[in-house]
Design an enzyme around this catalytic site. Structure first.
Site, PDB file in Angstrom:
ATOM      1  N   LYS A   7       1.020  -0.995   0.042  1.00  0.00           N
ATOM      2  CA  LYS A   7      -0.149   0.298  -0.563  1.00  0.00           C
ATOM      3  C   LYS A   7       0.490   1.011  -0.313  1.00  0.00           C
ATOM      4  O   LYS A   7       0.405   1.661  -0.942  1.00  0.00           O
ATOM      5  CB  LYS A   7      -1.216   0.067   1.224  1.00  0.00           C
ATOM      6  CG  LYS A   7      -2.007   1.470   1.390  1.00  0.00           C
ATOM      7  CD  LYS A   7      -2.387   0.799   2.924  1.00  0.00           C
ATOM      8  CE  LYS A   7      -1.831   1.077   4.194  1.00  0.00           C
ATOM      9  NZ  LYS A   7      -1.468   3.089   4.366  1.00  0.00           N
ATOM     10  N   ASN A   8       2.218   1.393   0.457  1.00  0.00           N
ATOM     11  CA  ASN A   8       2.817   2.700   0.584  1.00  0.00           C
ATOM     12  C   ASN A   8       4.216   3.089  -0.313  1.00  0.00           C
ATOM     13  O   ASN A   8       3.908   4.079  -0.048  1.00  0.00           O
ATOM     14  CB  ASN A   8       3.350   2.367   2.461  1.00  0.00           C
ATOM     15  CG  ASN A   8       2.560   2.279   3.796  1.00  0.00           C
ATOM     16  OD1 ASN A   8       0.990   3.174   3.441  1.00  0.00           O
ATOM     17  ND2 ASN A   8       3.181   2.248   4.726  1.00  0.00           N
ATOM     18  N   CYS A 101      -4.513  12.123  13.434  1.00  0.00           N
ATOM     19  CA  CYS A 101      -4.838  11.134  12.645  1.00  0.00           C
ATOM     20  C   CYS A 101      -4.718  10.352  14.127  1.00  0.00           C
ATOM     21  O   CYS A 101      -4.371  11.177  14.656  1.00  0.00           O
ATOM     22  CB  CYS A 101      -4.802  10.207  12.007  1.00  0.00           C
ATOM     23  SG  CYS A 101      -2.960   9.448  11.835  1.00  0.00           S
ATOM     24  N   ARG A 106       1.009  13.996  13.225  1.00  0.00           N
ATOM     25  CA  ARG A 106       1.125  14.151  11.635  1.00  0.00           C
ATOM     26  C   ARG A 106       1.169  15.460  10.345  1.00  0.00           C
ATOM     27  O   ARG A 106       0.465  15.422   9.665  1.00  0.00           O
ATOM     28  CB  ARG A 106       0.482  13.138  10.767  1.00  0.00           C
ATOM     29  CG  ARG A 106      -0.399  11.826  11.493  1.00  0.00           C
ATOM     30  CD  ARG A 106       1.069  10.874  11.513  1.00  0.00           C
ATOM     31  NE  ARG A 106       1.100   9.715  10.115  1.00  0.00           N
ATOM     32  CZ  ARG A 106       0.408   9.337   9.422  1.00  0.00           C
ATOM     33  NH1 ARG A 106      -0.849   8.470  10.768  1.00  0.00           N
ATOM     34  NH2 ARG A 106       0.727   8.666   8.672  1.00  0.00           N
ATOM     35  N   ASP A 289       5.062   0.637  11.969  1.00  0.00           N
ATOM     36  CA  ASP A 289       4.366   0.042  11.334  1.00  0.00           C
ATOM     37  C   ASP A 289       4.131  -1.505  11.894  1.00  0.00           C
ATOM     38  O   ASP A 289       2.905  -1.931  11.500  1.00  0.00           O
ATOM     39  CB  ASP A 289       3.854  -0.330   9.577  1.00  0.00           C
ATOM     40  CG  ASP A 289       3.819   1.150   9.489  1.00  0.00           C
ATOM     41  OD1 ASP A 289       4.086   1.315   7.971  1.00  0.00           O
ATOM     42  OD2 ASP A 289       3.203   2.284  10.162  1.00  0.00           O
ATOM     43  N   ARG A 381      -7.830  -1.023   4.848  1.00  0.00           N
ATOM     44  CA  ARG A 381      -7.563   0.166   4.307  1.00  0.00           C
ATOM     45  C   ARG A 381      -5.590  -0.374   4.260  1.00  0.00           C
ATOM     46  O   ARG A 381      -5.185   0.221   3.009  1.00  0.00           O
ATOM     47  CB  ARG A 381      -6.552   0.723   5.387  1.00  0.00           C
ATOM     48  CG  ARG A 381      -8.567   1.851   5.782  1.00  0.00           C
ATOM     49  CD  ARG A 381      -7.906   3.382   6.252  1.00  0.00           C
ATOM     50  NE  ARG A 381      -6.740   4.090   5.728  1.00  0.00           N
ATOM     51  CZ  ARG A 381      -6.996   4.444   5.902  1.00  0.00           C
ATOM     52  NH1 ARG A 381      -7.190   6.124   7.124  1.00  0.00           N
ATOM     53  NH2 ARG A 381      -5.956   5.962   5.301  1.00  0.00           N
TER      54      ARG A 381
HETATM   55  C1  EPZ Z   1       4.517   7.111   6.081  1.00  0.00           C
HETATM   56  O1  EPZ Z   1       3.656   7.866   6.570  1.00  0.00           O
HETATM   57  C2  EPZ Z   1       3.776   5.634   6.235  1.00  0.00           C
HETATM   58  N1  EPZ Z   1       2.672   6.045   5.302  1.00  0.00           N
HETATM   59  C3  EPZ Z   1       3.099   5.067   7.932  1.00  0.00           C
HETATM   60  O2  EPZ Z   1       2.877   3.894   6.857  1.00  0.00           O
HETATM   61  C4  EPZ Z   1       4.767   5.309   7.812  1.00  0.00           C
HETATM   62  O3  EPZ Z   1       3.500   4.963   9.498  1.00  0.00           O
HETATM   63  C5  EPZ Z   1       5.525   6.033   8.241  1.00  0.00           C
HETATM   64  O4  EPZ Z   1       5.547   6.418   6.880  1.00  0.00           O
HETATM   65  C6  EPZ Z   1       6.501   6.038   9.072  1.00  0.00           C
HETATM   66  O5  EPZ Z   1       6.470   5.034   8.658  1.00  0.00           O
HETATM   67  C7  EPZ Z   1       2.278   5.916   3.470  1.00  0.00           C
HETATM   68  O6  EPZ Z   1       3.724   5.529   3.238  1.00  0.00           O
HETATM   69  C8  EPZ Z   1       0.999   6.399   3.171  1.00  0.00           C
HETATM   70  P1  EPZ Z   1       6.176  10.688   7.875  1.00  0.00           P
HETATM   71  P2  EPZ Z   1       4.142   9.353   6.808  1.00  0.00           P
HETATM   72  O7  EPZ Z   1       6.141  11.882   7.384  1.00  0.00           O
HETATM   73  O8  EPZ Z   1       4.503   9.837   5.902  1.00  0.00           O
HETATM   74  C9  EPZ Z   1       7.361  13.535  11.933  1.00  0.00           C
HETATM   75  C10 EPZ Z   1       0.460   2.380   7.921  1.00  0.00           C
HETATM   76  O9  EPZ Z   1       0.185   2.346   8.683  1.00  0.00           O
HETATM   77  N2  EPZ Z   1       6.550  14.630  10.705  1.00  0.00           N
HETATM   78  O10 EPZ Z   1       7.737   9.504   8.271  1.00  0.00           O
HETATM   79  O11 EPZ Z   1       2.760  10.138   7.244  1.00  0.00           O
HETATM   80  C11 EPZ Z   1       5.238  12.983  11.711  1.00  0.00           C
HETATM   81  O12 EPZ Z   1       4.917  13.880  12.533  1.00  0.00           O
HETATM   82  C12 EPZ Z   1       0.542   4.053   8.130  1.00  0.00           C
HETATM   83  O13 EPZ Z   1       0.665   2.449   7.021  1.00  0.00           O
HETATM   84  C13 EPZ Z   1       6.845  16.073  10.281  1.00  0.00           C
HETATM   85  O14 EPZ Z   1       7.319  15.957  11.866  1.00  0.00           O
HETATM   86  O15 EPZ Z   1       4.883   9.405   7.671  1.00  0.00           O
HETATM   87  C14 EPZ Z   1       5.715  11.975  12.447  1.00  0.00           C
HETATM   88  O16 EPZ Z   1       6.644  12.129  13.717  1.00  0.00           O
HETATM   89  C15 EPZ Z   1       0.406   4.741   9.398  1.00  0.00           C
HETATM   90  N3  EPZ Z   1       7.100  16.492   9.697  1.00  0.00           N
HETATM   91  C16 EPZ Z   1       7.203  11.639  11.444  1.00  0.00           C
HETATM   92  O17 EPZ Z   1       7.817  12.793  11.550  1.00  0.00           O
HETATM   93  C17 EPZ Z   1       6.702  16.589   8.042  1.00  0.00           C
HETATM   94  O18 EPZ Z   1       6.654  17.033   7.143  1.00  0.00           O
HETATM   95  C18 EPZ Z   1       6.971   9.987  10.545  1.00  0.00           C
HETATM   96  O19 EPZ Z   1       5.821  10.571  10.062  1.00  0.00           O
HETATM   97  C19 EPZ Z   1       6.277  15.045   8.048  1.00  0.00           C
HETATM   98  C20 EPZ Z   1       6.220  14.486   9.053  1.00  0.00           C
END
Ligand code: EPZ
Length: 404
Positions: A7-8, A101, A106, A289, A381
C-alpha cells in the site's frame, strides 16, 4: 502464501503518474480501500483511470483539477502526495491540510519547507495549502526528521525542477527506492534513493510509467509474527529479506527460526517466546508499522519486554484492547512494558487504527475462545483479504456482518 503489493509504495506511485501525460501502467496493486480512494482522487483531478485485476492504466493528459479536497484527504492522509507532482507538472496545487489522525498530529511542515526551498509560494487558506511555482528550482533540502511522505513529495517534485535537488537526511524506506525506480523508468534522473542523501537532476519532461508495485513488507511481517506467536510454520513467498532485516533479527531474538529461501521467507515459531526489547526507528530500524503486531507476540513471552515508540506520539491505542484480553502491559511515556502471561483470553475488542487492528487479529488467533473485533474498516485500509489468507494458513477466522 504471498503478500499483496505494498500500500505504502502503491500510493506515491499512483500520484507520480500526475508528473507526465502517460499512458502509465502500474501492476500488482493491492485491492484496498485506500487504493480506491487514490483512484477517486486521480479521477477528480482529470486523470483517466482504468483498473482491472490489480493493474492500473492511467493517462493524465487532460488534468483539469488542481485540488485534493478535504473529504478525500481526511479519509486518506497520503493524498498530500499529490502536492509535489501537481506543482511540478501544472505549476499550482490546492491540497487540504490532512489534519491529525489517531496515531499522531502528522504535520506536513517539512513537505512545505522543502517545496518553498525549491521556489514554491505556499499559502494556507481555509484549511487548504495553496502552492504555486512557475517552475520549481533545484535546491539543497535538509529534512529535520527523515519523513517518508516528505521525501516522496520532494523527490517527485524535483524530477521536473530546473537544476539539481539534494535531499539530505532523507527517509530510506524501501517504498522510496521502489518509487525512484519507477520515476527513473519515466526518464527521471535520481541517485541515492534508499540512502539518507538523494540527488535528483531535474528534466524538462517525463515519459510513461510501467512498473510493478513491490510486495508489502508490513503485511508479510504480520504473517511471520503470526507463525512466531502460534508456534506455527509460515512461508511468505514473495517477502524480500533485505526489506525486513530488523524484524527478522528480532524474531530470532524471540526464539523463532527464520530461514531465507530464494523464493521467500519461512518462520517457525518457538515453543517458548523469549522477551525482546524494541525501539521503533526510521528504516532500516525496527518499523513503527510493526510495533503493535510485535507487542502481541510479547504478551506471551517468558519474561518482560520493553517497547518504545519513537516515530509517532500516540501509537499505543492497541494496548488497552490487549489488556482486555488479559495482557499485562504498563505504559510510561513512549515506552510500554509487557510482562508475559500464560495465555490471552478471547474478548470483544475494537480496532483503532490500521496496524492496531492487525495486532488484535494476531491476539485473537493466539487467544482462548473467540475474539470479536469491531471497526475492521481500519483493517481493510491496509490488508487485502486478510481473513482468507489466515484461513488458508489454518486459522479459524471469519468476517461477520456488523449488527445494524
Ligand atoms: C508513512 O507515513 C506511512 N504511510 C506510514 O504508514 C508509516 O507509519 C510512516 O511513513 C513511518 O514509516 C504511507 O506511506 C502512506 P512520516 P508518513 O512523514 O509519510 C513527522 C501505515 O500504517 N513529520 O515519515 O505520514 C511525523 O509527525 C501508515 O501504513 C513531521 O514532523 O510518515 C511523524 O512523527 C501509518 N513533519 C514522523 O515525522 C513533516 O512534515 C514520521 O512521519 C512530516 C512528518
Amino acid at each position: 502464501m504471498s503478500a499483496s503489493g505494498a500500500k505504502n509504495a502503491a500510493l506515491p506511485l499512483m500520484f507520480a503518474t500526475l508528473l507526465a501525460p502517460g499512458p502509465h501502467r502500474l501492476g500488482n496493486l493491492p485491492r484496498l480501500r485506500d487504493i480506491r480512494t487514490a483512484e477517486q482522487l486521480l479521477t477528480g483531478l482529470g486523470a483517466r483511470v482504468q483498473s482491472e485485476n490489480g493493474t492500473l492504466q492511467v493517462t493524465t493528459d487532460a488534468l483539469n483539477g488542481k485540488e485534493a479536497p478535504y473529504d478525500l484527504v481526511r479519509t486518506m492522509r497520503a493524498s498530500v502526495l499529490v502536492l509535489g507532482p501537481l506543482l511540478a507538472r501544472c505549476g499550482r496545487a490546492r491540497v487540504s491540510l490532512p489534519g491529525g489522525c489517531a496515531i499522531g498530529a502528522r504535520p506536513i511542515n517539512l513537505h512545505l519547507k522543502g517545496l518553498e526551498a525549491m521556489g514554491a509560494e505556499i499559502t494556507l487558506d481555509h484549511g487548504y495549502v495553496e502552492a504555486r511555482a512557475k517552475r520549481l528550482q533545484g535546491a539543497r533540502i535538509y529534512l529535520d526528521t527523515p519523513t517518508v511522505g516528505g521525501t516522496e513529495n520532494l523527490m517527485m517534485a524535483a524530477t521536473l525542477a530546473q537544476g539539481t535537488t539534494v535531499i539530505e537526511n532523507a527517509a530510506r524506506e524501501p517504498e522510496i527506492s521502489d518509487l525512484a525506480v519507477a520515476l527513473c523508468g519515466m526518464g527521471a534522473r535520481i541517485e541515492g534513493a534508499g540512502s539518507d542523501t538523494i540527488v535528483i537532476e531535474g528534466v524538462d519532461s517525463l515519459g510513461g510509467m510501467d512498473h510493478q508495485v513491490m510486495p508489502d513488507r508490513i503485511e508479510a511481517g504480520t504473517y511471520l509474527i503470526a507463525a512466531a506467536l502460534t508456534g506455527g510454520r509460515i512461508k511468505v513467498n514473495n517477502a524480500r529479506p533485505e526489506h525486513m532485516e530488523a524484524l527478522l533479527s528480532k524474531l530470532e531474538e524471540a526464539g523463532a527460526e527464520c530461514s531465507v529461501e530464494e523464493d521467500g521467507i519461512l518462520v517457525a515459531g518457538p515453543r517458548e517466546i523469549l522477551p525482546v526489547n524494541i525501539k521503533t526507528q526510521p528504516h532500516p530500524g525496527f518499523p513503527t508499522d510493526m510495533q503493535a503486531q510485535f507487542m502481541t507476540l510479547m504478551t506471551l513471552c517468558s519474561g518482560s519486554s520493553m517497547i518504545t515508540e519513537t516515530v509517532f506520539e500516540n501509537r499505543f491505542m492497541h494496548v488497552c484492547e490487549l489488556q482486555r484480553m488479559g495482557a499485562d502491559i504498563t505504559i510510561e511515556g513512549h515506552t510500554a512494558t509487557i510482562k508475559g502471561v500464560p495465555g490471552l483470553l478471547g474478548a470483544p475488542v475494537m480496532a483503532t487504527d490500521l496496524r492496531a487492528s492487525a495486532c488484535l487479529v494476531l491476539a485473537g488467533l493466539a487467544a482462548d475462545n473467540t475474539t470479536e473485533i469491531s471497526r475492521i474498516y481500519h483493517l481493510d485500509r491496509g490488508y487485502e483479504s486478510l481473513e482468507e489468507k489466515f484461513r488458508s494458513l489454518g486459522a479459524d477466522i471469519e468476517r461477520v456482518p456488523t449488527a445494524s
